[in-house]
Design an enzyme around this catalytic site. Structure first.
Site, PDB file in Angstrom:
ATOM      1  CB  THR A 123      -1.296   2.472   2.888  1.00  0.00           C
ATOM      2  OG1 THR A 123      -0.865   3.751   3.346  1.00  0.00           O
ATOM      3  CG2 THR A 123      -2.083   2.624   1.598  1.00  0.00           C
ATOM      4  CB  CYS A 264       3.866   5.955  -0.233  1.00  0.00           C
ATOM      5  SG  CYS A 264       4.105   5.850   1.546  1.00  0.00           S
TER       6      CYS A 264
HETATM    7  P1  NAD Z   1       8.420   1.330   8.129  1.00  0.00           P
HETATM    8  O1  NAD Z   1       8.940   0.163   7.394  1.00  0.00           O
HETATM    9  O2  NAD Z   1       9.269   2.550   8.283  1.00  0.00           O
HETATM   10  O3  NAD Z   1       8.002   0.882   9.619  1.00  0.00           O
HETATM   11  C1  NAD Z   1       7.288  -0.260   9.917  1.00  0.00           C
HETATM   12  C2  NAD Z   1       7.733  -0.733  11.302  1.00  0.00           C
HETATM   13  O4  NAD Z   1       6.889  -1.812  11.707  1.00  0.00           O
HETATM   14  C3  NAD Z   1       9.170  -1.283  11.325  1.00  0.00           C
HETATM   15  O5  NAD Z   1       9.930  -0.590  12.296  1.00  0.00           O
HETATM   16  C4  NAD Z   1       8.995  -2.765  11.682  1.00  0.00           C
HETATM   17  O6  NAD Z   1      10.044  -3.289  12.489  1.00  0.00           O
HETATM   18  C5  NAD Z   1       7.668  -2.710  12.449  1.00  0.00           C
HETATM   19  N1  NAD Z   1       7.002  -4.025  12.518  1.00  0.00           N
HETATM   20  C6  NAD Z   1       6.828  -4.948  11.527  1.00  0.00           C
HETATM   21  N2  NAD Z   1       6.174  -6.029  12.001  1.00  0.00           N
HETATM   22  C7  NAD Z   1       5.912  -5.782  13.317  1.00  0.00           C
HETATM   23  C8  NAD Z   1       5.263  -6.509  14.347  1.00  0.00           C
HETATM   24  N3  NAD Z   1       4.752  -7.726  14.126  1.00  0.00           N
HETATM   25  N4  NAD Z   1       5.177  -5.964  15.582  1.00  0.00           N
HETATM   26  C9  NAD Z   1       5.710  -4.723  15.818  1.00  0.00           C
HETATM   27  N5  NAD Z   1       6.334  -3.981  14.875  1.00  0.00           N
HETATM   28  C10 NAD Z   1       6.435  -4.502  13.645  1.00  0.00           C
HETATM   29  O7  NAD Z   1       7.035   1.706   7.436  1.00  0.00           O
HETATM   30  P2  NAD Z   1       6.381   3.168   7.284  1.00  0.00           P
HETATM   31  O8  NAD Z   1       7.055   3.899   6.195  1.00  0.00           O
HETATM   32  O9  NAD Z   1       6.237   3.774   8.634  1.00  0.00           O
HETATM   33  O10 NAD Z   1       4.934   2.759   6.742  1.00  0.00           O
HETATM   34  C11 NAD Z   1       3.965   2.134   7.580  1.00  0.00           C
HETATM   35  C12 NAD Z   1       2.635   2.169   6.858  1.00  0.00           C
HETATM   36  O11 NAD Z   1       2.197   3.531   6.709  1.00  0.00           O
HETATM   37  C13 NAD Z   1       2.651   1.581   5.444  1.00  0.00           C
HETATM   38  O12 NAD Z   1       1.441   0.946   5.202  1.00  0.00           O
HETATM   39  C14 NAD Z   1       2.785   2.812   4.551  1.00  0.00           C
HETATM   40  O13 NAD Z   1       2.252   2.605   3.269  1.00  0.00           O
HETATM   41  C15 NAD Z   1       1.955   3.825   5.330  1.00  0.00           C
HETATM   42  N6  NAD Z   1       2.341   5.213   5.091  1.00  0.00           N
HETATM   43  C16 NAD Z   1       3.662   5.545   4.995  1.00  0.00           C
HETATM   44  C17 NAD Z   1       4.015   6.874   4.791  1.00  0.00           C
HETATM   45  C18 NAD Z   1       5.469   7.272   4.679  1.00  0.00           C
HETATM   46  O14 NAD Z   1       5.735   8.390   4.231  1.00  0.00           O
HETATM   47  N7  NAD Z   1       6.415   6.430   5.045  1.00  0.00           N
HETATM   48  C19 NAD Z   1       3.022   7.867   4.706  1.00  0.00           C
HETATM   49  C20 NAD Z   1       1.691   7.485   4.843  1.00  0.00           C
HETATM   50  C21 NAD Z   1       1.354   6.156   5.029  1.00  0.00           C
END
Ligand code: NAD
Length: 400
Positions: A123, A264
């Site tokens: 997002t 979120c």
């Molecule tokens: P999260 O924190 O669970 O996962 C993010 C992952 O990215 C982590 O495992 C981290 O180690 C990895 N990461 C960070 N920097 C990195 C890099 N340079 N190279 C490789 N990996 C790297 O986050 P999430 O909850 O999956 O959310 C991700 C995105 O999706 C956010 O923008 C969030 O707003 C959006 N989103 C989340 C949800 C939800 O329910 N969690 C739903 C829709 C959208």
């Protein structure tokens, strides 16, 4: 078609596993070596119903799914590279912290060898995907790639079903070639007649924030109605029912409670309001939603204390510690905020959660953790239902 998910958290892992279920070769990349090693051993780092079955199926059996810490290895012959890293709130301002997005954009730019699409599933504030394009263009000719916005709408706790049967898929593109590729990717969803909303990149980015902010507004609205109902002796649940039957309003997200939390809504409301401020747009509704919700745990504690049934040195049971049922995610959990405020009043907290205890323990060691609801409630002066436990126990496999 070969896909790469950069960031293997909730969104990267769930969408990667679901794309494998669609039949695509998918490589999930994460910079966290321990995290990747754990997944390779068959241990999902978080609780999400059904995810372990998909991992077993596609990592061990079909081999469509693989995991690595090497982006260069993953990106060989990739057709679509998804950015799925976290975009939390900045510590001081309300804007989204895009550090991880910029980091992976530079890394991706170094590893493009032939035409591919770079899609933001994280997002991100409007304008981010075009900035990613600029970063990549500084290293490689724009003929070799396209950027796309493809926001994710899955909800933790029902993520797989949400991904496989979404209400809509939003695709923001600026070239026919990339739109065709993205439509091909989501072709398996045509069987369910899933609407595909094709827009510009900016519109797609705004759709995601506007959707989450609207849902958060609906929650705060019904919570304010609840406060009014308490003052005038009306029943908010009946009010919500009476409102929700109206198709223009809808019954979802009209459940009064302790306010929204999670990874979120709080950050997305803040970031959307910050974007409005940056462009001098009056979005005072969101400012009100934000401050009302931030104060909600205090209001709930006041309601509890006003009952005069508990005071300093009382013992209270808190049931449910995650930000909502069916997840072990405690990010911005309202339940844990309520616990912390009660502790400031010297009230002791016994707690229980079917899946989020380990995460909660790391967050607040001073809570008393119990192995069952009954043990947690033994001899307490009050019971707080923090997240609704109308819930079936997970199978040991789903616990990861
Ligand atoms: P999260 O924190 O669970 O996962 C993010 C992952 O990215 C982590 O495992 C981290 O180690 C990895 N990461 C960070 N920097 C990195 C890099 N340079 N190279 C490789 N990996 C790297 O986050 P999430 O909850 O999956 O959310 C991700 C995105 O999706 C956010 O923008 C969030 O707003 C959006 N989103 C989340 C949800 C939800 O329910 N969690 C739903 C829709 C959208």
């Amino acid at each position: 078609m070969k896909l790469v998910m950069v960031g293997t958290g909730y969104v990267g892992l769930v969408s990667g596993a679901c794309f494998a279920e669609f039949g695509f070769e998918t490589v999930c990349v994460d910079k966290d070596q321990n995290h990747i090693e754990k997944i390779k051993k068959g241990i999902c780092p978080f609780f999400e119903p059904g995810i372990n079955d998909l991992l077993v199926k596609h990592y061990q059996k079909t081999k469509l799914l693989s995991f690595t810490t090497s982006l260069s290895e993953a990106m060989q012959n990739a057709d679509i590279v998804f950015i799925t890293v976290g975009t939390p709130s900045r510590r001081i301002e309300d804007e989204a912290d895009l550090t991880a997005v910029w980091d992976v954009s530079h890394e991706i730019a170094k590893n493009i060898k032939s035409y591919c699409v770079i899609a933001t599933k994280s997002t991100v504030p409007v304008g981010t995907t075009k900035k990613i394009k600029k970063i990549i263009e500084s290293k490689i000719s724009s003929e070799n790639f396209d950027v796309v916005s493809n926001p994710e709408f899955l909800r933790e706790g029902s993520a797989i079903n949400d991904f496989m049967r979404p209400d809509r898929v939003v695709i923001g593109t600026e070239s026919e070639k990339s739109e065709k590729l993205m439509r091909e990717l989501y072709r398996p969803l045509m069987l369910n007649e899933t609407p595909i909303v094709s827009t510009t990149i900016e519109t797609s980015e705004v759709i995601k924030y506007a959707s989450n902010s609207f849902l958060a507004t609906k929650i705060s609205f019904i919570n304010q109605v609840a406060d009014l109902c308490e003052a005038v002796d009306a029943n908010v649940q009946d009010v919500a029912k009476g409102m929700g039957i109206d198709k223009r309003i809808g019954s979802k997200f009209l459940h009064a409670g302790p306010g929204f939390g999670g990874s979120c809504f709080p950050k997305d409301v803040k970031a959307f309001a910050a974007t409005a401020k940056k462009f001098n747009i009056d979005f005072s509704i969101l400012e009100a939603v934000k401050s009302f919700n931030e104060n909600r745990p205090q209001v709930i504690v006041k309601k509890i204390l006003d009952t005069k049934k508990i005071d300093t040195n009382s013992n209270v049971a808190l049931l449910g510690l995650s930000f909502k049922p069916n997840t072990d995610d405690i990010r911005d959990s309202t339940s844990l905020k309520i616990a912390a405020i009660l502790q400031k009043h010297n009230i002791k907290i016994n707690c229980y959660d079917p899946v989020a205890m380990d995460n909660a323990r790391k967050h607040n060691k001073t809570l008393n953790f119990f192995d069952s609801v009954y043990d947690a409630c033994e001899g307490v002066n009050a019971i707080i239902i923090g997240t609704c436990l109308l819930y079936t126990s997970p199978s040991p496999r789903d616990r990861g």
